[in-house]
Design an enzyme around this catalytic site. Sequence first.
Site, PDB file in Angstrom:
ATOM      1  CG  ASP A 180      -1.998  -1.144   1.030  1.00  0.00           C
ATOM      2  OD1 ASP A 180      -2.422  -1.398  -0.129  1.00  0.00           O
ATOM      3  OD2 ASP A 180      -2.375  -1.781   2.030  1.00  0.00           O
ATOM      4  CE  LYS A 202      -3.921  -6.110  -0.097  1.00  0.00           C
ATOM      5  NZ  LYS A 202      -4.709  -5.006  -0.666  1.00  0.00           N
ATOM      6  CG  ASP A 247      -7.286  -6.395  -2.697  1.00  0.00           C
ATOM      7  OD1 ASP A 247      -8.380  -6.915  -2.995  1.00  0.00           O
ATOM      8  OD2 ASP A 247      -7.065  -5.867  -1.589  1.00  0.00           O
ATOM      9  CE  LYS A 259     -10.626  -5.182  -0.490  1.00  0.00           C
ATOM     10  NZ  LYS A 259      -9.293  -4.604  -0.724  1.00  0.00           N
ATOM     11  CG  HIS A 283     -19.587  -4.277  -6.026  1.00  0.00           C
ATOM     12  ND1 HIS A 283     -19.887  -4.075  -4.703  1.00  0.00           N
ATOM     13  CD2 HIS A 283     -20.726  -4.695  -6.588  1.00  0.00           C
ATOM     14  CE1 HIS A 283     -21.163  -4.346  -4.489  1.00  0.00           C
ATOM     15  NE2 HIS A 283     -21.700  -4.716  -5.629  1.00  0.00           N
ATOM     16  CG  ASP A 284     -18.999  -2.048 -12.939  1.00  0.00           C
ATOM     17  OD1 ASP A 284     -20.149  -1.967 -13.421  1.00  0.00           O
ATOM     18  OD2 ASP A 284     -18.147  -1.150 -13.066  1.00  0.00           O
ATOM     19  CB  ILE A 285     -22.828  -4.658 -14.988  1.00  0.00           C
ATOM     20  CG1 ILE A 285     -21.862  -4.015 -15.985  1.00  0.00           C
ATOM     21  CG2 ILE A 285     -23.806  -3.632 -14.422  1.00  0.00           C
ATOM     22  CD1 ILE A 285     -22.559  -3.483 -17.238  1.00  0.00           C
ATOM     23  N   PRO A 286     -21.825  -7.697 -14.586  1.00  0.00           N
ATOM     24  CG  PRO A 286     -23.268  -9.525 -14.368  1.00  0.00           C
ATOM     25  CD  PRO A 286     -23.250  -8.029 -14.346  1.00  0.00           C
ATOM     26  CG  ASN A 287     -20.009  -6.856 -20.795  1.00  0.00           C
ATOM     27  OD1 ASN A 287     -19.491  -7.799 -21.391  1.00  0.00           O
ATOM     28  ND2 ASN A 287     -19.916  -5.597 -21.226  1.00  0.00           N
ATOM     29  CB  THR A 288     -18.059  -3.801 -16.373  1.00  0.00           C
ATOM     30  OG1 THR A 288     -18.995  -3.153 -17.220  1.00  0.00           O
ATOM     31  CG2 THR A 288     -16.921  -2.860 -16.057  1.00  0.00           C
ATOM     32  CB  THR A 311     -10.779  -7.156   7.797  1.00  0.00           C
ATOM     33  OG1 THR A 311     -10.014  -6.501   6.789  1.00  0.00           O
ATOM     34  CG2 THR A 311     -10.791  -8.625   7.502  1.00  0.00           C
ATOM     35  NE  ARG A 334      -2.984  -3.531  12.185  1.00  0.00           N
ATOM     36  CZ  ARG A 334      -3.331  -3.619  10.900  1.00  0.00           C
ATOM     37  NH1 ARG A 334      -2.988  -4.678  10.186  1.00  0.00           N
ATOM     38  NH2 ARG A 334      -4.007  -2.655  10.312  1.00  0.00           N
ATOM     39  N   GLY A 360      -0.048  -5.975   5.916  1.00  0.00           N
ATOM     40  CA  GLY A 360       0.241  -4.653   5.384  1.00  0.00           C
ATOM     41  C   GLY A 360       1.111  -3.870   6.328  1.00  0.00           C
ATOM     42  NE  ARG A 361      -2.685  -0.133   7.834  1.00  0.00           N
ATOM     43  CZ  ARG A 361      -3.927   0.269   8.077  1.00  0.00           C
ATOM     44  NH1 ARG A 361      -4.155   1.519   8.410  1.00  0.00           N
ATOM     45  NH2 ARG A 361      -4.928  -0.591   7.997  1.00  0.00           N
TER      46      ARG A 361
HETATM   47  O1  C5P Z   1      -2.207  -2.474   6.677  1.00  0.00           O
HETATM   48  P1  C5P Z   1      -3.163  -3.633   6.780  1.00  0.00           P
HETATM   49  O2  C5P Z   1      -2.478  -4.919   7.245  1.00  0.00           O
HETATM   50  O3  C5P Z   1      -4.403  -3.308   7.562  1.00  0.00           O
HETATM   51  O4  C5P Z   1      -3.580  -3.899   5.254  1.00  0.00           O
HETATM   52  C1  C5P Z   1      -4.545  -4.845   4.911  1.00  0.00           C
HETATM   53  C2  C5P Z   1      -4.634  -4.901   3.424  1.00  0.00           C
HETATM   54  O5  C5P Z   1      -5.617  -5.888   3.085  1.00  0.00           O
HETATM   55  C3  C5P Z   1      -5.085  -3.589   2.788  1.00  0.00           C
HETATM   56  O6  C5P Z   1      -4.371  -3.470   1.557  1.00  0.00           O
HETATM   57  C4  C5P Z   1      -6.561  -3.785   2.537  1.00  0.00           C
HETATM   58  O7  C5P Z   1      -6.999  -3.135   1.372  1.00  0.00           O
HETATM   59  C5  C5P Z   1      -6.671  -5.305   2.349  1.00  0.00           C
HETATM   60  N1  C5P Z   1      -7.974  -5.904   2.680  1.00  0.00           N
HETATM   61  C6  C5P Z   1      -8.577  -5.785   3.922  1.00  0.00           C
HETATM   62  N2  C5P Z   1      -9.809  -6.346   4.161  1.00  0.00           N
HETATM   63  C7  C5P Z   1     -10.431  -7.047   3.208  1.00  0.00           C
HETATM   64  C8  C5P Z   1      -9.814  -7.204   1.951  1.00  0.00           C
HETATM   65  C9  C5P Z   1      -8.561  -6.632   1.732  1.00  0.00           C
HETATM   66  O8  C5P Z   1      -8.002  -5.170   4.813  1.00  0.00           O
HETATM   67  N3  C5P Z   1     -11.597  -7.644   3.455  1.00  0.00           N
END
Ligand code: C5P
Length: 231
Positions: free
Chosen positions: A9, A31, A58, A60, A62-67, A114, A177, A206-207
């Site tokens: 990120d 990712k 990633d 995510k 979320h649109d119409i099936p064709n797109t 999440t 975490r 991530g973080r």
């Molecule tokens: O920094 P952190 O560990 O919170 O990052 C989590 C990563 O997972 C982010 O890139 C976030 O977009 C992604 N993610 C999420 N929850 C979801 C799907 C993906 O946190 N349900």
Amino acid sequence: MAGVIVALDFADAEGALRLVSQLGESCRFYKVGSELFTAAGPAIVEALRNDGCHVFLDLKLHDIPNTVARTVRRIDEMGVRITTVHASGGRAMMEAAVEAAGVSCGVFAVTVLTSLDDSALAEVGGHNAGTVSEAVLRLAALSSSCGVRGVVCSGLEVSVLRSRFGPTLELLVPGIRLAGDDAGDQSRVVTPAVAVSAGADYIVVGRSVTAAADPVAAMQMVLEQISSSPS
Ligand code: C5P
């Protein structure tokens, strides 16, 4: 052993690739989310692949099936290994995504983000309210019947999904975490060890790594935790 995917990120390719080179062999699966993809485009996917890394794109969708189908086709052509759609986009959309993905690109459905807890979910009135766990189970059942390779869920839902779906549905868990880390905007967080011992196939970190004072040491801690957890 579960796979560890680090979430890049970052606002630009330079920052992302600096971390990739710092982590070296300790992480080979990354990712790319909407921020980095918006800034750096398909070139970042190519750079990671040229470096020998697997890519989870990633977006995510979320649109119409064709797109969605047309977008997933482009994603597959880029050599991406995992991509995501929102389960709440519905059956036709998920089936179109699965059909459009090649054999090497797995479609994973996002159940409930999440970052959402019961009250945040109720507020959007999503999925006819219900608790987060009820919504996750319902959306995972729908996703599974659409042929997706797996679902994205929090570590708190892994064991119930694993016992309900067995090995037929891969479970990818963000919201990870290390002990003592700040949860930030996430609500349903667990440690790497908890997610993996509950049965996660992949954890997305991530973080906890990218914002750590020492990302290499943080990554080592993640790997140590999961290698000593029963899976
Ligand atoms: O920094 P952190 O560990 O919170 O990052 C989590 C990563 O997972 C982010 O890139 C976030 O977009 C992604 N993610 C999420 N929850 C979801 C799907 C993906 O946190 N349900």
